[in-house]
Write a protein that holds these residues in place. Sequence first.
Motif, PDB file in Angstrom:
ATOM      1  N   ALA A 144       1.321  -1.139   0.036  1.00 17.71           N
ATOM      2  CA  ALA A 144       0.369  -0.371  -0.128  1.00 17.71           C
ATOM      3  C   ALA A 144       0.811   1.704   0.090  1.00 17.71           C
ATOM      4  CB  ALA A 144      -1.149   0.233   1.181  1.00 17.71           C
ATOM      5  N   ASP A 145       1.060   1.409  -1.297  1.00 15.65           N
ATOM      6  CA  ASP A 145       1.737   3.017  -1.242  1.00 15.65           C
ATOM      7  C   ASP A 145       1.308   3.919  -2.731  1.00 15.65           C
ATOM      8  OD1 ASP A 145       4.082   4.959  -2.026  1.00 15.65           O
ATOM      9  OD2 ASP A 145       5.351   3.440  -1.598  1.00 15.65           O
ATOM     10  N   THR A 146       0.875   5.196  -2.331  1.00 18.20           N
ATOM     11  CA  THR A 146       0.190   6.095  -2.972  1.00 18.20           C
ATOM     12  C   THR A 146       1.510   6.240  -3.979  1.00 18.20           C
ATOM     13  OG1 THR A 146       0.242   7.609  -1.560  1.00 18.20           O
ATOM     14  CG2 THR A 146      -1.796   6.578  -1.886  1.00 18.20           C
ATOM     15  N   SER A 147       2.535   6.408  -3.631  1.00 20.65           N
ATOM     16  CA  SER A 147       3.491   6.907  -4.947  1.00 20.65           C
ATOM     17  C   SER A 147       3.999   5.941  -5.741  1.00 20.65           C
ATOM     18  CB  SER A 147       4.540   7.152  -3.865  1.00 20.65           C
ATOM     19  OG  SER A 147       5.655   6.272  -3.351  1.00 20.65           O
ATOM     20  N   LEU A 148       4.273   4.542  -5.648  1.00 20.49           N
ATOM     21  CA  LEU A 148       4.172   4.140  -6.469  1.00 20.49           C
ATOM     22  C   LEU A 148       3.449   4.381  -8.003  1.00 20.49           C
ATOM     23  CD1 LEU A 148       5.226   0.556  -4.560  1.00 20.49           C
ATOM     24  CD2 LEU A 148       6.875   2.369  -5.206  1.00 20.49           C
ATOM     25  N   ASN A 149       4.229   4.251  -8.807  1.00 18.54           N
ATOM     26  CA  ASN A 149       3.187   4.242 -10.289  1.00 18.54           C
ATOM     27  C   ASN A 149       3.587   3.600 -11.412  1.00 18.54           C
ATOM     28  OD1 ASN A 149       6.166   5.889 -10.881  1.00 18.54           O
ATOM     29  ND2 ASN A 149       5.640   7.447 -10.938  1.00 18.54           N
ATOM     30  N   HIS A 150       4.711   3.018 -11.705  1.00 20.21           N
ATOM     31  CA  HIS A 150       4.703   1.957 -12.482  1.00 20.21           C
ATOM     32  C   HIS A 150       5.917   0.756 -12.962  1.00 20.21           C
ATOM     33  CE1 HIS A 150       4.829   1.550 -16.889  1.00 20.21           C
ATOM     34  NE2 HIS A 150       6.109   1.682 -17.399  1.00 20.21           N
ATOM     35  N   GLY A 151       6.752   1.188 -11.939  1.00 20.56           N
ATOM     36  CA  GLY A 151       8.252  -0.200 -12.800  1.00 20.56           C
ATOM     37  C   GLY A 151       7.990  -0.844 -11.510  1.00 20.56           C
ATOM     38  N   LEU A 152       8.272  -2.047 -11.816  1.00 18.62           N
ATOM     39  CA  LEU A 152       8.054  -3.242 -11.159  1.00 18.62           C
ATOM     40  C   LEU A 152       9.046  -4.373 -11.320  1.00 18.62           C
ATOM     41  CD1 LEU A 152       5.657  -3.859  -8.496  1.00 18.62           C
ATOM     42  CD2 LEU A 152       4.713  -4.815 -10.843  1.00 18.62           C
ATOM     43  N   GLU A 153      10.351  -4.713 -10.877  1.00 22.27           N
ATOM     44  CA  GLU A 153      10.759  -5.621 -11.545  1.00 22.27           C
ATOM     45  C   GLU A 153      10.974  -6.759 -10.161  1.00 22.27           C
ATOM     46  OE1 GLU A 153      11.577  -8.054 -13.381  1.00 22.27           O
ATOM     47  OE2 GLU A 153      13.770  -6.755 -14.446  1.00 22.27           O
ATOM     48  N   LEU A 154      11.613  -7.599 -10.632  1.00 20.10           N
ATOM     49  CA  LEU A 154      11.446  -8.851  -9.209  1.00 20.10           C
ATOM     50  C   LEU A 154      13.214  -9.710  -9.214  1.00 20.10           C
ATOM     51  CD1 LEU A 154       8.518 -11.408  -9.428  1.00 20.10           C
ATOM     52  CD2 LEU A 154       9.673 -10.207  -6.866  1.00 20.10           C
ATOM     53  N   SER A 155      14.145  -9.208  -8.773  1.00 21.28           N
ATOM     54  CA  SER A 155      15.645 -10.870  -8.730  1.00 21.28           C
ATOM     55  C   SER A 155      14.847 -11.892  -9.437  1.00 21.28           C
ATOM     56  CB  SER A 155      16.235 -10.356  -7.746  1.00 21.28           C
ATOM     57  OG  SER A 155      15.291 -11.270  -6.366  1.00 21.28           O
ATOM     58  N   PRO A 156      16.613 -12.236  -9.739  1.00 25.05           N
ATOM     59  CA  PRO A 156      16.216 -13.004 -10.535  1.00 25.05           C
ATOM     60  C   PRO A 156      16.118 -14.834  -9.800  1.00 25.05           C
ATOM     61  CG  PRO A 156      18.420 -12.128 -11.409  1.00 25.05           C
ATOM     62  CD  PRO A 156      17.466 -11.965 -10.367  1.00 25.05           C
ATOM     63  N   ASP A 157      16.096 -14.391  -8.280  1.00 25.84           N
ATOM     64  CA  ASP A 157      15.717 -15.665  -7.818  1.00 25.84           C
ATOM     65  C   ASP A 157      14.313 -15.245  -7.501  1.00 25.84           C
ATOM     66  OD1 ASP A 157      16.108 -13.707  -5.605  1.00 25.84           O
ATOM     67  OD2 ASP A 157      18.363 -14.790  -4.891  1.00 25.84           O
ATOM     68  N   GLY A 158      14.356 -14.432  -7.752  1.00 24.05           N
ATOM     69  CA  GLY A 158      12.430 -13.909  -6.915  1.00 24.05           C
ATOM     70  C   GLY A 158      12.057 -13.717  -5.500  1.00 24.05           C
ATOM     71  N   LYS A 159      13.626 -13.432  -5.079  1.00 27.44           N
ATOM     72  CA  LYS A 159      13.542 -12.869  -3.504  1.00 27.44           C
ATOM     73  C   LYS A 159      13.563 -11.605  -3.489  1.00 27.44           C
ATOM     74  CE  LYS A 159      15.491 -17.652  -2.080  1.00 27.44           C
ATOM     75  NZ  LYS A 159      16.030 -18.172  -1.162  1.00 27.44           N
ATOM     76  N   ILE A 160      13.578 -10.929  -3.713  1.00 27.34           N
ATOM     77  CA  ILE A 160      13.611  -8.981  -4.039  1.00 27.34           C
ATOM     78  C   ILE A 160      12.440  -8.575  -5.026  1.00 27.34           C
ATOM     79  CG2 ILE A 160      15.101  -7.212  -3.944  1.00 27.34           C
ATOM     80  CD1 ILE A 160      17.166  -8.984  -3.851  1.00 27.34           C
ATOM     81  N   LEU A 161      12.006  -7.612  -4.461  1.00 26.76           N
ATOM     82  CA  LEU A 161      10.561  -7.200  -5.454  1.00 26.76           C
ATOM     83  C   LEU A 161      10.580  -5.753  -5.023  1.00 26.76           C
ATOM     84  CD1 LEU A 161       8.288  -6.501  -6.920  1.00 26.76           C
ATOM     85  CD2 LEU A 161       6.966  -5.916  -4.335  1.00 26.76           C
TER      86      LEU A 161
END
Length: 416
Positions: free
Chosen positions: A87-104
């Motif tokens: 829940a963060d109203t400032s987030l607006n587009h970019g999204l990525e996961l680390s190759p091991d899937g453990k860091i967003l």
Amino acid sequence: MVALVALLPQALAQTCATINPANAPTFASGYSGRVVMNGLKGPRGIVFDKQGNLLTSEQGGYGIRYIQLTDNGGTNVCVKSSKQLVADTSLNHGLELSPDGKILFASSVSAVYAWDYDGTTGTVSNKKTVVSGTNNGGHNTRTLLIPKSSPDTLLVSRGSNGNIDSPTAQESSGRSQIRAFSITKIRSAAADYLTGDILGWGLRNSVGIGEDPLGGIWSVENSVDQMSRENKDIHNTNPCEELNYHGIISNANNTLKGANFGYPQCFAVWDPTVLPNPGTFKTGQNFAIGNPSGAVTDATCSSRQAPKLCFPSHTAPLDIKFNPNGTAAYITFHGSWNRNPPDGFRLSKVAFNPSTGMPTEPSTSQTAAQNIMYNANNGACPTRCFRPVGMAWGPKGQLFMTSDSTNEIWVVGGAT
């Protein structure tokens, strides 16, 4: 008994309920699609985790959503459950996961953040700022990409402060650039954006960044609005939107690393026929805006890195994804506000040569993008039509895509 066991998966599979689209798009022959989910708030970036769950950023103020799917293959996909992950109203587009899937990773206009991520439970913890100092007016998205060929690298794209951002003629501005950061280092201590390695600059607003199967990095650029040339308004069909190549990031001898792509002084031609004194200009060639003189002339612009392909003016490409065998790239065109009649608002396919990693069409082509999903009539655009943004390949090979104007997630059949 063997026959019954073989038929059991088919018997258990169910057909997902149909969700009627807000504005039904048209599909080219061989393609189809259906709405997987609606009722979102401006869905933008989209990624799959290692467990097959779908994450999307919602620009409408809800942060990041975690979606579990029932995937019966093809376009027979529906939502099993959905919840707000961040829940963060400032987030607006970019999204990525680390190759091991453990860091967003996710971004706001001013920073890039990272969380520890658990895809099984759909939870995050330990939020950290990893890149700071990205705040500016004008373009507010900060696109993120971790190349498969360089898994410890986070690419961050930052656009201009307005239409013509004159200070971006200097590298030190930090705007209209794609910069690279070591994930190991920024997880330990946050980095200012200006300390990142410059992958490319002179890029007005490269919202979409993608990697081809050979490890080459590509971006799609939203070029300038309200363009004039020698006091003539040429903005309706110039300049082009650009497909730019940045080389293989893992290659220490990458000659394109740090290349200047021209903005805010130089742009690429889409329609040479409307130029005053067009001379020998062709689609895809760089030329100077305004009244070329002094230190900025057409000759100056010819030395800037030219796009590999051009697309029609103001169609606003926002994402690029390559298929696994490198024969095609899919590009979402968010659509125009600065031309008459409106253009864009579609998903297109560009053919590539998998051996060379380059488009099959020449840089002068005006027909490289094959439209596969589009509005039959753009007259209701941009507010009341299908408007694609982000894409991701699903666990079973389907292409998923967001549409922010209609608050939908689609799955596209036939995209291979």
